[in-house]
Enzyme design. Structure first.
Site, mmCIF file in Angstrom:
data_model
loop_
_atom_site.group_PDB
_atom_site.id
_atom_site.type_symbol
_atom_site.label_atom_id
_atom_site.label_comp_id
_atom_site.label_asym_id
_atom_site.label_seq_id
_atom_site.Cartn_x
_atom_site.Cartn_y
_atom_site.Cartn_z
ATOM 1 N N LYS A 44 99.782 -28.107 110.880
ATOM 2 C CA LYS A 44 99.361 -29.084 111.896
ATOM 3 C C LYS A 44 97.913 -29.524 111.649
ATOM 4 C CE LYS A 44 100.345 -26.239 115.360
ATOM 5 N NZ LYS A 44 100.481 -25.727 116.734
ATOM 6 N N LYS A 46 95.327 -27.630 111.619
ATOM 7 C CA LYS A 46 94.501 -26.900 112.580
ATOM 8 C C LYS A 46 94.036 -25.607 111.921
ATOM 9 C CE LYS A 46 95.781 -27.042 117.372
ATOM 10 N NZ LYS A 46 96.569 -26.453 118.450
#
Length: 128
Positions: A44, A46
């Site tokens: 993602k 992240k």
């Protein structure tokens, strides 16, 4: 017994996270929390400040939480709801509508976020 499940990264654990977990637990008797794995988060884009095993230990120590499991993919939510006989799926309202497909399996509740606090805000403040 009413089982509730929620998902999150829980990086830089703060009062907003605590409020979400408390309010999720109030919706049932047994709260399962799926903590996003480092590998899943990388997919993602992240990067967490705290590694997944430590984040899971932190969440596990919260008195509202009965069970912690790893979140390793977007697709696992339906499997988890079935596997754990979940009655209520809970997410913050910033995800409103994104998990309505789970209504075929359980109740879906989007809780309001805690005003004035977020991990994104904290990370920005730490950069200074």
């Amino acid at each position: 017994m009413k089982t509730v499940i929620t998902y999150g990264t829980f990086d830089l654990f703060h009062v907003g996270h605590l409020n979400l977990l408390r309010r999720a637990k109030e919706l049932g008797d047994y709260l399962i929390v799926a903590v996003s794995s480092d590998e899943f988060n990388l997919g993602k884009n992240k990067v967490c400040k705290i590694k997944d095993t430590d984040r899971m230990k932190i969440v596990e120590a919260i008195k509202y939480v009965d069970k912690v499991i790893p979140e390793t993919s977007w697709e696992q939510k339906i499997e988890d709801v079935k596997k754990y006989n979940v009655d209520v799926f809970v997410m913050g309202d910033d995800w409103k509508g994104k998990f309505d497909f789970l209504k075929d399996y359980c109740e879906v509740v989007y809780l309001p976020r805690t005003e004035g606090i977020s991990t994104t805000q904290l990370k920005g403040e730490l950069k200074g």
